[in-house]
Scaffold this active site. Structure first.
Site, PDB file in Angstrom:
ATOM      1  N   CYS A 135       0.825  -1.207   0.000  1.00  0.00           N
ATOM      2  CA  CYS A 135       0.000   0.000   0.000  1.00  0.00           C
ATOM      3  C   CYS A 135       0.864   1.263   0.000  1.00  0.00           C
ATOM      4  O   CYS A 135       1.420   1.615  -1.024  1.00  0.00           O
ATOM      5  CB  CYS A 135      -1.007  -0.007   1.142  1.00  0.00           C
ATOM      6  SG  CYS A 135      -2.317   1.237   0.891  1.00  0.00           S
ATOM      7  N   HIS A 173      -4.001  -4.890   0.096  1.00  0.00           N
ATOM      8  CA  HIS A 173      -3.684  -5.317   1.466  1.00  0.00           C
ATOM      9  C   HIS A 173      -3.891  -6.821   1.635  1.00  0.00           C
ATOM     10  O   HIS A 173      -4.913  -7.255   2.191  1.00  0.00           O
ATOM     11  CB  HIS A 173      -4.563  -4.564   2.465  1.00  0.00           C
ATOM     12  CG  HIS A 173      -4.153  -3.161   2.678  1.00  0.00           C
ATOM     13  ND1 HIS A 173      -3.122  -2.809   3.507  1.00  0.00           N
ATOM     14  CD2 HIS A 173      -4.629  -2.011   2.138  1.00  0.00           C
ATOM     15  CE1 HIS A 173      -2.983  -1.499   3.496  1.00  0.00           C
ATOM     16  NE2 HIS A 173      -3.880  -0.985   2.670  1.00  0.00           N
ATOM     17  N   GLU A 201      -2.569  -8.564   3.734  1.00  0.00           N
ATOM     18  CA  GLU A 201      -2.464  -8.856   5.167  1.00  0.00           C
ATOM     19  C   GLU A 201      -3.777  -8.587   5.906  1.00  0.00           C
ATOM     20  O   GLU A 201      -3.920  -8.942   7.079  1.00  0.00           O
ATOM     21  CB  GLU A 201      -1.315  -8.046   5.797  1.00  0.00           C
ATOM     22  CG  GLU A 201      -1.608  -6.587   6.072  1.00  0.00           C
ATOM     23  CD  GLU A 201      -1.546  -5.632   4.877  1.00  0.00           C
ATOM     24  OE1 GLU A 201      -1.487  -4.414   5.131  1.00  0.00           O
ATOM     25  OE2 GLU A 201      -1.566  -6.067   3.705  1.00  0.00           O
TER      26      GLU A 201
END
Length: 158
Positions: free
Chosen positions: A17, A107, A109
């Site tokens: 990001c 993202h 994660e």
């Protein structure tokens, strides 16, 4: 620092990001607030088959779904970078810059519950129609495990 990593093939660098954006800008790319508004929800990206690295050619999927939450994005990729993932909203979604730098706008994660919490917190600054579309997009499956595998393969390459 980034320029020295770029020239040292033994050091690997991942950017997610804002990390994706700052690395691209530091290496000559351009980052701006998107004229298309918020990238929010589960975004479908296309695998760029013409520049996919060997370590990423581990599946036959042509599209991946990943969680996003951003307004800024890489408008122009740095020279000598290869676009691995792209879509109409974010044409430089995932970049391989030299053999030792890998960046991604999304993202991998995050999980959907975390994104929903972020959207609830930011509901006063995100347009209602964007929130509704993003909430509906959470019904899609996500491919963060593929990206995690790609990260692992990228980091283990010599």
């Amino acid at each position: 620092m980034i320029r020295s990593i770029k020239s040292n093939p033994t050091i690997k660098l991942l950017g997610i990001c804002f990390g994706h954006q700052i690395i691209a800008q530091a290496l000559g790319g351009e980052v701006k607030k998107s004229s298309k508004g918020w990238g929010l929800g589960v975004s479908t990206t296309n695998v760029s088959t013409d520049s996919i690295p060997v370590w990423a050619n581990l599946n036959k999927k042509e599209q991946l779904n990943l969680i996003v939450i951003h307004q800024d994005q890489v408008i122009e990729a740095p020279k000598h970078s290869h676009v691995i993932l792209k879509n109409d909203f974010c044409p430089n979604y995932m970049l391989n810059i030299t053999p030792n730098i890998l960046t991604i706008q999304g993202h991998p994660e995050f999980n959907k519950a975390y994104l929903q919490s972020l959207m609830n917190i930011k509901q006063d600054i995100i347009p209602k129609t964007t929130l509704l579309e993003a909430t509906k997009s959470l019904e899609k499956h996500t491919d963060e495990k593929i990206i995690a595998h790609w990260f692992s393969e990228f980091l283990s390459q010599k």
